[in-house]
Design a protein around this motif. Structure first.
Motif, PDB file in Angstrom:
ATOM      1  N   LEU A 154       0.823  -1.209   0.000  1.00 54.93           N
ATOM      2  CA  LEU A 154       0.000   0.000   0.000  1.00 54.93           C
ATOM      3  C   LEU A 154       0.857   1.258   0.000  1.00 54.93           C
ATOM      4  CD1 LEU A 154      -2.815  -1.027   2.506  1.00 54.93           C
ATOM      5  CD2 LEU A 154      -3.150  -0.345   0.131  1.00 54.93           C
ATOM      6  N   LEU A 155       1.899   1.257   0.811  1.00 57.38           N
ATOM      7  CA  LEU A 155       2.819   2.398   0.847  1.00 57.38           C
ATOM      8  C   LEU A 155       3.510   2.571  -0.497  1.00 57.38           C
ATOM      9  CD1 LEU A 155       4.457   1.951   4.383  1.00 57.38           C
ATOM     10  CD2 LEU A 155       2.898   3.778   3.653  1.00 57.38           C
ATOM     11  N   LEU A 156       3.877   1.459  -1.131  1.00 58.79           N
ATOM     12  CA  LEU A 156       4.520   1.515  -2.439  1.00 58.79           C
ATOM     13  C   LEU A 156       3.579   2.122  -3.473  1.00 58.79           C
ATOM     14  CD1 LEU A 156       7.062   0.706  -4.071  1.00 58.79           C
ATOM     15  CD2 LEU A 156       5.994  -1.529  -4.431  1.00 58.79           C
ATOM     16  N   CYS A 157       2.324   1.705  -3.463  1.00 60.15           N
ATOM     17  CA  CYS A 157       1.343   2.268  -4.394  1.00 60.15           C
ATOM     18  C   CYS A 157       1.149   3.763  -4.159  1.00 60.15           C
ATOM     19  CB  CYS A 157       0.005   1.542  -4.265  1.00 60.15           C
ATOM     20  SG  CYS A 157      -0.005  -0.108  -4.961  1.00 60.15           S
ATOM     21  N   GLN A 158       1.142   4.161  -2.888  1.00 61.07           N
ATOM     22  CA  GLN A 158       0.947   5.579  -2.563  1.00 61.07           C
ATOM     23  C   GLN A 158       2.105   6.440  -3.056  1.00 61.07           C
ATOM     24  OE1 GLN A 158       0.222   5.644   1.666  1.00 61.07           O
ATOM     25  NE2 GLN A 158      -1.645   4.415   1.463  1.00 61.07           N
ATOM     26  N   SER A 159       3.295   5.830  -3.191  1.00 64.77           N
ATOM     27  CA  SER A 159       4.452   6.585  -3.673  1.00 64.77           C
ATOM     28  C   SER A 159       4.519   6.651  -5.191  1.00 64.77           C
ATOM     29  CB  SER A 159       5.750   5.947  -3.144  1.00 64.77           C
ATOM     30  OG  SER A 159       5.981   4.686  -3.760  1.00 64.77           O
ATOM     31  N   ASP A 160       3.692   5.855  -5.871  1.00 66.71           N
ATOM     32  CA  ASP A 160       3.687   5.817  -7.335  1.00 66.71           C
ATOM     33  C   ASP A 160       2.841   6.963  -7.868  1.00 66.71           C
ATOM     34  OD1 ASP A 160       4.199   3.850  -9.824  1.00 66.71           O
ATOM     35  OD2 ASP A 160       2.169   4.681  -9.966  1.00 66.71           O
ATOM     36  N   GLU A 161       3.372   7.716  -8.842  1.00 62.07           N
ATOM     37  CA  GLU A 161       2.664   8.920  -9.292  1.00 62.07           C
ATOM     38  C   GLU A 161       1.392   8.614 -10.064  1.00 62.07           C
ATOM     39  OE1 GLU A 161       4.573  11.241 -12.518  1.00 62.07           O
ATOM     40  OE2 GLU A 161       6.289   9.924 -12.204  1.00 62.07           O
ATOM     41  N   VAL A 162       1.226   7.399 -10.538  1.00 66.69           N
ATOM     42  CA  VAL A 162      -0.010   7.020 -11.217  1.00 66.69           C
ATOM     43  C   VAL A 162      -0.954   6.300 -10.267  1.00 66.69           C
ATOM     44  CG1 VAL A 162      -1.004   5.639 -13.085  1.00 66.69           C
ATOM     45  CG2 VAL A 162       1.117   6.898 -13.461  1.00 66.69           C
ATOM     46  N   LEU A 163      -0.413   5.404  -9.444  1.00 60.62           N
ATOM     47  CA  LEU A 163      -1.239   4.588  -8.562  1.00 60.62           C
ATOM     48  C   LEU A 163      -1.411   5.207  -7.182  1.00 60.62           C
ATOM     49  CD1 LEU A 163       0.272   1.082  -9.389  1.00 60.62           C
ATOM     50  CD2 LEU A 163      -1.632   2.247 -10.512  1.00 60.62           C
ATOM     51  N   GLY A 164      -0.982   6.429  -7.008  1.00 66.35           N
ATOM     52  CA  GLY A 164      -0.971   7.065  -5.693  1.00 66.35           C
ATOM     53  C   GLY A 164      -2.312   7.091  -4.990  1.00 66.35           C
ATOM     54  N   ASP A 165      -3.388   7.178  -5.757  1.00 63.55           N
ATOM     55  CA  ASP A 165      -4.720   7.247  -5.148  1.00 63.55           C
ATOM     56  C   ASP A 165      -5.396   5.886  -5.088  1.00 63.55           C
ATOM     57  OD1 ASP A 165      -4.493  10.005  -4.843  1.00 63.55           O
ATOM     58  OD2 ASP A 165      -5.245  10.371  -6.875  1.00 63.55           O
ATOM     59  N   LEU A 166      -4.651   4.846  -5.447  1.00 69.29           N
ATOM     60  CA  LEU A 166      -5.247   3.524  -5.470  1.00 69.29           C
ATOM     61  C   LEU A 166      -5.568   3.046  -4.063  1.00 69.29           C
ATOM     62  CD1 LEU A 166      -5.956   0.888  -7.049  1.00 69.29           C
ATOM     63  CD2 LEU A 166      -3.630   0.142  -6.585  1.00 69.29           C
ATOM     64  N   ALA A 167      -6.782   2.608  -3.857  1.00 75.79           N
ATOM     65  CA  ALA A 167      -7.176   1.987  -2.594  1.00 75.79           C
ATOM     66  C   ALA A 167      -7.295   0.489  -2.842  1.00 75.79           C
ATOM     67  CB  ALA A 167      -8.511   2.554  -2.116  1.00 75.79           C
ATOM     68  N   ILE A 168      -6.600  -0.316  -2.040  1.00 78.20           N
ATOM     69  CA  ILE A 168      -6.688  -1.754  -2.206  1.00 78.20           C
ATOM     70  C   ILE A 168      -8.075  -2.199  -1.741  1.00 78.20           C
ATOM     71  CG2 ILE A 168      -5.748  -3.975  -1.470  1.00 78.20           C
ATOM     72  CD1 ILE A 168      -3.980  -2.407  -3.379  1.00 78.20           C
ATOM     73  N   CYS A 169      -8.825  -2.712  -2.688  1.00 78.08           N
ATOM     74  CA  CYS A 169     -10.186  -3.121  -2.393  1.00 78.08           C
ATOM     75  C   CYS A 169     -10.479  -4.391  -3.184  1.00 78.08           C
ATOM     76  CB  CYS A 169     -11.170  -2.007  -2.771  1.00 78.08           C
ATOM     77  SG  CYS A 169     -11.056  -1.536  -4.508  1.00 78.08           S
ATOM     78  N   GLU A 170     -11.708  -4.752  -3.237  1.00 77.94           N
ATOM     79  CA  GLU A 170     -12.081  -6.014  -3.879  1.00 77.94           C
ATOM     80  C   GLU A 170     -11.632  -6.071  -5.334  1.00 77.94           C
ATOM     81  OE1 GLU A 170     -16.125  -8.656  -4.773  1.00 77.94           O
ATOM     82  OE2 GLU A 170     -16.208  -6.843  -3.547  1.00 77.94           O
ATOM     83  N   ASN A 171     -11.692  -4.935  -6.037  1.00 80.79           N
ATOM     84  CA  ASN A 171     -11.389  -4.931  -7.458  1.00 80.79           C
ATOM     85  C   ASN A 171      -9.990  -4.422  -7.793  1.00 80.79           C
ATOM     86  OD1 ASN A 171     -14.007  -5.844  -8.164  1.00 80.79           O
ATOM     87  ND2 ASN A 171     -14.807  -3.763  -7.938  1.00 80.79           N
ATOM     88  N   SER A 172      -9.146  -4.202  -6.780  1.00 83.65           N
ATOM     89  CA  SER A 172      -7.831  -3.617  -7.052  1.00 83.65           C
ATOM     90  C   SER A 172      -6.961  -4.532  -7.893  1.00 83.65           C
ATOM     91  CB  SER A 172      -7.115  -3.274  -5.745  1.00 83.65           C
ATOM     92  OG  SER A 172      -6.903  -4.449  -4.977  1.00 83.65           O
ATOM     93  N   SER A 173      -7.014  -5.849  -7.646  1.00 85.17           N
ATOM     94  CA  SER A 173      -6.186  -6.764  -8.426  1.00 85.17           C
ATOM     95  C   SER A 173      -6.606  -6.734  -9.887  1.00 85.17           C
ATOM     96  CB  SER A 173      -6.266  -8.191  -7.872  1.00 85.17           C
ATOM     97  OG  SER A 173      -7.593  -8.679  -7.919  1.00 85.17           O
ATOM     98  N   GLU A 174      -7.914  -6.638 -10.143  1.00 81.09           N
ATOM     99  CA  GLU A 174      -8.400  -6.565 -11.524  1.00 81.09           C
ATOM    100  C   GLU A 174      -7.897  -5.308 -12.220  1.00 81.09           C
ATOM    101  OE1 GLU A 174     -10.180  -7.472  -8.974  1.00 81.09           O
ATOM    102  OE2 GLU A 174     -11.340  -9.271  -9.464  1.00 81.09           O
ATOM    103  N   PHE A 175      -7.907  -4.178 -11.479  1.00 84.02           N
ATOM    104  CA  PHE A 175      -7.410  -2.941 -12.087  1.00 84.02           C
ATOM    105  C   PHE A 175      -5.928  -3.049 -12.416  1.00 84.02           C
ATOM    106  CE2 PHE A 175      -5.010   0.994 -11.373  1.00 84.02           C
ATOM    107  CZ  PHE A 175      -5.446   1.706 -12.478  1.00 84.02           C
ATOM    108  N   LEU A 176      -5.123  -3.526 -11.460  1.00 83.99           N
ATOM    109  CA  LEU A 176      -3.683  -3.636 -11.682  1.00 83.99           C
ATOM    110  C   LEU A 176      -3.373  -4.586 -12.829  1.00 83.99           C
ATOM    111  CD1 LEU A 176      -2.512  -3.734  -7.963  1.00 83.99           C
ATOM    112  CD2 LEU A 176      -2.136  -1.878  -9.580  1.00 83.99           C
ATOM    113  N   GLN A 177      -4.102  -5.678 -12.900  1.00 86.03           N
ATOM    114  CA  GLN A 177      -3.898  -6.616 -14.001  1.00 86.03           C
ATOM    115  C   GLN A 177      -4.329  -6.004 -15.336  1.00 86.03           C
ATOM    116  OE1 GLN A 177      -6.056 -10.029 -12.573  1.00 86.03           O
ATOM    117  NE2 GLN A 177      -4.397 -10.670 -11.216  1.00 86.03           N
TER     118      GLN A 177
END
Length: 270
Positions: free
Chosen positions: A33-56
């Protein structure tokens, strides 16, 4: 005294940092989660039920298991890994001032071709030198599908496969730039350079695509076209693996071997 024009910034895929941080390790969910928050594109990503689908959907081969996160290549046997051999033809070297003219790709796993992708991309010019090299004319691309349409279809075709090309940074960064421009999210696929793999696998005086096509007796008849060059890249990849007296336990081990200065998770002798 007139000021010298500043050089444009060198292109870099925005996914580089997060992929480097994930390779060769597993992370606790909190660290991910911290790594995603540091990414300039994924910074607002919240790990939720559909997060794996989005990342894939943007190419990341992400696995969530028992509160840990890792890239699939870390544990996946090489024979089970899907690779996508890619080549583009373009109107120039810099995507910021040039256009994609053609994309060719082959999806591949353990010696089997799983799918093929080939399309012109609509463009408003083809420089004379590009026409001479590739044979692509303005009439071929004037009424072709738009870049948005072709890249949308290509992203679905590419999936979470490992992106392979000869001089991979050119094709990867070109497409990453266009994906970011058109859709707001670039490529998050891992990548492999067939030039670097060949340098570690095959003694040859040169490693350009044209030269290896003849030297390795591949003899693809039509070079400097996207699908033909993607096919030649695939055959070079196969020749490299045939030449090596090494067994790679995972696809990540092969990636490590192909990357200069990486000796993590060494392959074993067969």
């Amino acid at each position: 005294m007139p000021l010298k024009p500043s050089k444009p910034k060198k292109l870099k895929a925005k996914s580089t940092s997060i992929l480097n941080a994930l390779e060769n390790k597993t992370l606790a969910m909190s660290d991910f989660l911290l790594l995603c928050q540091s990414d300039e594109v994924l910074g607002d990503l919240a790990i939720c039920e559909n997060s794996s689908e989005f990342l894939q959907s943007v190419g990341m081969d992400i696995c969530f298991e028992g509160g840990e996160v890792y890239l699939g290549s870390l544990k996946r046997a090489l024979r089970e890994q899907v690779f996508c051999f890619v080549d583009i033809e373009s109107s120039g070297a810099d995507p910021r001032v040039s256009q994609i003219l053609e994309i060719g790709a082959i999806k591949y796993r353990n010696g089997e071709v799983l799918g093929r992708f080939e399309s012109y991309v609509r463009a408003n010019e083809v420089p004379e030198i590009i026409e001479e090299i590739t044979g692509i004319e303005l009439d071929d691309v004037r009424n072709a599908p738009s870049d948005r349409e072709v890249l949308s279809e290509f992203r679905e075709f590419l999936g979470q496969s490992i992106f392979v090309a000869h001089n991979v940074n050119f094709d990867y960064l070109y497409l990453d730039y266009y994906f970011s421009l058109l859709f707001g999210v670039g490529l998050y696929n891992q990548k492999l350079c067939s030039i670097e793999l060949a340098k570690r696998s095959i003694p040859a005086p040169r490693y350009g695509l044209d030269f290896l096509n003849e030297f390795l007796e591949i003899f693809t008849p039509s070079l400097h076209r996207a699908y033909a060059d993607a096919y030649t890249c695939m055959k070079i990849f196969e020749k490299c693996l045939q030449t090596l007296a090494i067994r790679f336990p995972t696809s990540q081990a092969l990636l490590n071997y192909s990357q200069k200065g990486k000796n993590i998770q060494p392959p074993s002798k067969s």
